[in-house]
Motif scaffolding. Structure first.
Motif, PDB file in Angstrom:
ATOM      1  N   GLY A 199       0.791  -1.381   0.029  1.00  0.00           N
ATOM      2  CA  GLY A 199       0.171  -0.047  -0.230  1.00  0.00           C
ATOM      3  C   GLY A 199       0.622   1.326  -0.031  1.00  0.00           C
ATOM      4  O   GLY A 199       0.521   2.076   0.633  1.00  0.00           O
ATOM      5  N   ALA A 200       2.008   0.937   0.003  1.00  0.00           N
ATOM      6  CA  ALA A 200       2.612   2.356  -0.425  1.00  0.00           C
ATOM      7  C   ALA A 200       2.444   3.242  -1.890  1.00  0.00           C
ATOM      8  O   ALA A 200       1.636   2.886  -2.660  1.00  0.00           O
ATOM      9  CB  ALA A 200       4.285   2.003  -0.792  1.00  0.00           C
ATOM     10  N   ALA A 201       2.830   4.641  -1.562  1.00  0.00           N
ATOM     11  CA  ALA A 201       1.943   5.598  -2.467  1.00  0.00           C
ATOM     12  C   ALA A 201       3.440   5.174  -3.111  1.00  0.00           C
ATOM     13  O   ALA A 201       4.582   5.047  -3.331  1.00  0.00           O
ATOM     14  CB  ALA A 201       2.205   6.127  -1.803  1.00  0.00           C
ATOM     15  N   ALA A 202       2.993   5.457  -4.687  1.00  0.00           N
ATOM     16  CA  ALA A 202       3.854   5.032  -5.795  1.00  0.00           C
ATOM     17  C   ALA A 202       5.083   6.389  -5.275  1.00  0.00           C
ATOM     18  O   ALA A 202       5.839   6.007  -6.703  1.00  0.00           O
ATOM     19  CB  ALA A 202       3.050   5.908  -7.118  1.00  0.00           C
ATOM     20  N   THR A 203       4.642   7.199  -5.302  1.00  0.00           N
ATOM     21  CA  THR A 203       5.652   7.892  -5.232  1.00  0.00           C
ATOM     22  C   THR A 203       7.224   7.598  -4.388  1.00  0.00           C
ATOM     23  O   THR A 203       7.904   8.293  -4.098  1.00  0.00           O
ATOM     24  CB  THR A 203       5.604   9.689  -4.979  1.00  0.00           C
ATOM     25  N   SER A 204       6.544   6.963  -3.608  1.00  0.00           N
ATOM     26  CA  SER A 204       7.687   6.684  -2.056  1.00  0.00           C
ATOM     27  C   SER A 204       8.566   5.743  -3.097  1.00  0.00           C
ATOM     28  O   SER A 204       9.848   4.854  -2.266  1.00  0.00           O
ATOM     29  CB  SER A 204       7.326   5.782  -1.712  1.00  0.00           C
ATOM     30  N   ALA A 222      15.643   8.830  -5.626  1.00  0.00           N
ATOM     31  CA  ALA A 222      15.746   8.495  -4.300  1.00  0.00           C
ATOM     32  C   ALA A 222      15.890   9.991  -3.060  1.00  0.00           C
ATOM     33  O   ALA A 222      15.340   9.857  -2.607  1.00  0.00           O
ATOM     34  CB  ALA A 222      15.749   6.853  -3.861  1.00  0.00           C
ATOM     35  N   ARG A 223      17.080   9.772  -4.124  1.00  0.00           N
ATOM     36  CA  ARG A 223      18.238  10.407  -3.130  1.00  0.00           C
ATOM     37  C   ARG A 223      17.487  12.169  -2.942  1.00  0.00           C
ATOM     38  O   ARG A 223      17.356  12.785  -2.133  1.00  0.00           O
ATOM     39  CB  ARG A 223      19.800  10.971  -3.554  1.00  0.00           C
ATOM     40  N   SER A 224      16.751  12.600  -3.932  1.00  0.00           N
ATOM     41  CA  SER A 224      16.593  13.650  -4.681  1.00  0.00           C
ATOM     42  C   SER A 224      15.461  14.389  -3.696  1.00  0.00           C
ATOM     43  O   SER A 224      14.872  15.142  -3.323  1.00  0.00           O
ATOM     44  CB  SER A 224      16.402  13.722  -6.378  1.00  0.00           C
ATOM     45  N   VAL A 225      14.565  12.657  -3.173  1.00  0.00           N
ATOM     46  CA  VAL A 225      13.799  12.501  -2.467  1.00  0.00           C
ATOM     47  C   VAL A 225      13.808  12.449  -0.942  1.00  0.00           C
ATOM     48  O   VAL A 225      13.145  13.316   0.513  1.00  0.00           O
ATOM     49  CB  VAL A 225      12.111  12.022  -2.896  1.00  0.00           C
ATOM     50  N   CYS A 226      14.448  11.498  -0.901  1.00  0.00           N
ATOM     51  CA  CYS A 226      14.961  10.756   0.479  1.00  0.00           C
ATOM     52  C   CYS A 226      15.954  11.733   1.133  1.00  0.00           C
ATOM     53  O   CYS A 226      16.209  11.676   2.435  1.00  0.00           O
ATOM     54  CB  CYS A 226      15.387   9.418   0.465  1.00  0.00           C
ATOM     55  N   GLY A 227      16.582  12.345   0.570  1.00  0.00           N
ATOM     56  CA  GLY A 227      18.395  12.695   1.127  1.00  0.00           C
ATOM     57  C   GLY A 227      19.297  12.063   0.750  1.00  0.00           C
ATOM     58  O   GLY A 227      18.741  11.166   0.002  1.00  0.00           O
ATOM     59  N   GLN A 228      20.368  12.677   0.773  1.00  0.00           N
ATOM     60  CA  GLN A 228      21.524  11.385   0.312  1.00  0.00           C
ATOM     61  C   GLN A 228      21.633  10.696   1.346  1.00  0.00           C
ATOM     62  O   GLN A 228      22.747   9.748   0.683  1.00  0.00           O
ATOM     63  CB  GLN A 228      22.781  13.032   0.701  1.00  0.00           C
ATOM     64  N   VAL A 250      17.238   3.818   0.624  1.00  0.00           N
ATOM     65  CA  VAL A 250      18.236   1.670   0.933  1.00  0.00           C
ATOM     66  C   VAL A 250      17.332   1.262   0.170  1.00  0.00           C
ATOM     67  O   VAL A 250      16.226   1.702  -1.321  1.00  0.00           O
ATOM     68  CB  VAL A 250      16.408   1.515   2.348  1.00  0.00           C
ATOM     69  N   TRP A 251      17.749   0.122  -0.231  1.00  0.00           N
ATOM     70  CA  TRP A 251      17.036  -1.306  -1.612  1.00  0.00           C
ATOM     71  C   TRP A 251      16.436  -2.360  -0.870  1.00  0.00           C
ATOM     72  O   TRP A 251      16.432  -3.052   0.147  1.00  0.00           O
ATOM     73  CB  TRP A 251      17.857  -1.902  -2.288  1.00  0.00           C
ATOM     74  N   ALA A 252      15.101  -1.943  -1.074  1.00  0.00           N
ATOM     75  CA  ALA A 252      13.551  -2.655  -0.870  1.00  0.00           C
ATOM     76  C   ALA A 252      13.428  -3.478  -1.630  1.00  0.00           C
ATOM     77  O   ALA A 252      13.203  -3.762  -2.625  1.00  0.00           O
ATOM     78  CB  ALA A 252      11.715  -1.778  -0.646  1.00  0.00           C
ATOM     79  N   VAL A 253      13.305  -5.263  -0.992  1.00  0.00           N
ATOM     80  CA  VAL A 253      13.741  -6.515  -1.666  1.00  0.00           C
ATOM     81  C   VAL A 253      12.313  -6.587  -1.181  1.00  0.00           C
ATOM     82  O   VAL A 253      11.454  -6.927  -0.629  1.00  0.00           O
ATOM     83  CB  VAL A 253      14.330  -7.902  -1.118  1.00  0.00           C
ATOM     84  N   PHE A 254      10.607  -7.157  -2.279  1.00  0.00           N
ATOM     85  CA  PHE A 254       9.624  -7.197  -2.647  1.00  0.00           C
ATOM     86  C   PHE A 254       8.607  -8.294  -1.472  1.00  0.00           C
ATOM     87  O   PHE A 254       8.129  -8.204  -0.589  1.00  0.00           O
ATOM     88  CB  PHE A 254       8.792  -6.965  -3.309  1.00  0.00           C
ATOM     89  N   CYS A 281      12.805   5.092   0.906  1.00  0.00           N
ATOM     90  CA  CYS A 281      13.791   6.176   1.228  1.00  0.00           C
ATOM     91  C   CYS A 281      13.596   4.825   2.826  1.00  0.00           C
ATOM     92  O   CYS A 281      12.660   4.282   3.187  1.00  0.00           O
ATOM     93  CB  CYS A 281      12.925   7.065   1.712  1.00  0.00           C
ATOM     94  N   GLU A 282      14.329   5.271   3.470  1.00  0.00           N
ATOM     95  CA  GLU A 282      14.366   4.089   4.897  1.00  0.00           C
ATOM     96  C   GLU A 282      13.339   4.650   5.294  1.00  0.00           C
ATOM     97  O   GLU A 282      12.180   3.271   6.217  1.00  0.00           O
ATOM     98  CB  GLU A 282      15.474   4.522   5.351  1.00  0.00           C
ATOM     99  N   LYS A 283      12.719   5.752   5.885  1.00  0.00           N
ATOM    100  CA  LYS A 283      11.808   6.168   6.985  1.00  0.00           C
ATOM    101  C   LYS A 283      10.575   5.044   6.157  1.00  0.00           C
ATOM    102  O   LYS A 283       9.527   5.010   7.464  1.00  0.00           O
ATOM    103  CB  LYS A 283      11.772   7.481   6.626  1.00  0.00           C
ATOM    104  N   ALA A 284      10.196   4.899   4.439  1.00  0.00           N
ATOM    105  CA  ALA A 284       9.004   4.948   4.385  1.00  0.00           C
ATOM    106  C   ALA A 284       9.283   3.076   4.814  1.00  0.00           C
ATOM    107  O   ALA A 284       8.182   2.102   4.992  1.00  0.00           O
ATOM    108  CB  ALA A 284       9.235   5.169   2.597  1.00  0.00           C
ATOM    109  N   VAL A 285      10.291   2.575   4.244  1.00  0.00           N
ATOM    110  CA  VAL A 285       9.994   0.594   4.543  1.00  0.00           C
ATOM    111  C   VAL A 285      10.126   0.721   6.385  1.00  0.00           C
ATOM    112  O   VAL A 285       9.641  -0.259   6.379  1.00  0.00           O
ATOM    113  CB  VAL A 285      11.298   0.556   4.345  1.00  0.00           C
ATOM    114  N   LYS A 286      10.708   1.210   7.188  1.00  0.00           N
ATOM    115  CA  LYS A 286      10.132   1.371   8.887  1.00  0.00           C
ATOM    116  C   LYS A 286       9.034   1.389   9.337  1.00  0.00           C
ATOM    117  O   LYS A 286       8.172   0.421   9.598  1.00  0.00           O
ATOM    118  CB  LYS A 286      11.394   2.818   9.397  1.00  0.00           C
TER     119      LYS A 286
END
Length: 96
Positions: A27-32, A40-46, A50-54, A80-85
């Motif tokens: 259910g994550a937003a498409a933009t995440s 990803a760095r432009s949104v999450c920061g430098q 992270v790399w998420a394995v589905f 973004c790490e925050k999104a997966v957490k």
């Protein structure tokens, strides 16, 4: 086949893969989810990409052995790490 057609076809494949991946991302937003690390760095920061394995519910930090695992098979995406957490995913200690 022209280079323009190849570029459009490749872009469509990435969009289709990310559309399928979004539903696997619980259910994550498409933009995440991002097809490239730079996006990803432009949104999450430098330092927060992270790399998420589905299929595993795990994520990997840059420099770890599993970072970008399954990239060629589109089994994961940059995010973004925050999104997966927030989704309850866990930092992987090794390739799983």
């Amino acid at each position: 086949m022209s280079m323009k057609k190849l570029t459009i076809g490749a872009s469509a494949a990435v969009v289709a893969a990310l559309s399928v991946a979004t539903s696997a991302f619980a259910g994550a937003a498409a933009t995440s989810l991002f097809a490239s690390e730079s996006n990803a760095r432009s949104v999450c920061g430098q330092t927060n990409v992270v790399w998420a394995v589905f299929d595993s519910g795990h994520y990997y930090k840059p420099g770890s052995p599993g970072y970008e695992w399954g990239k060629g098979e589109r089994k994961g995406a940059y995010t973004c790490e925050k999104a997966v957490k927030s989704k309850g995913w866990h930092l992987a200690k090794n390739i799983q």
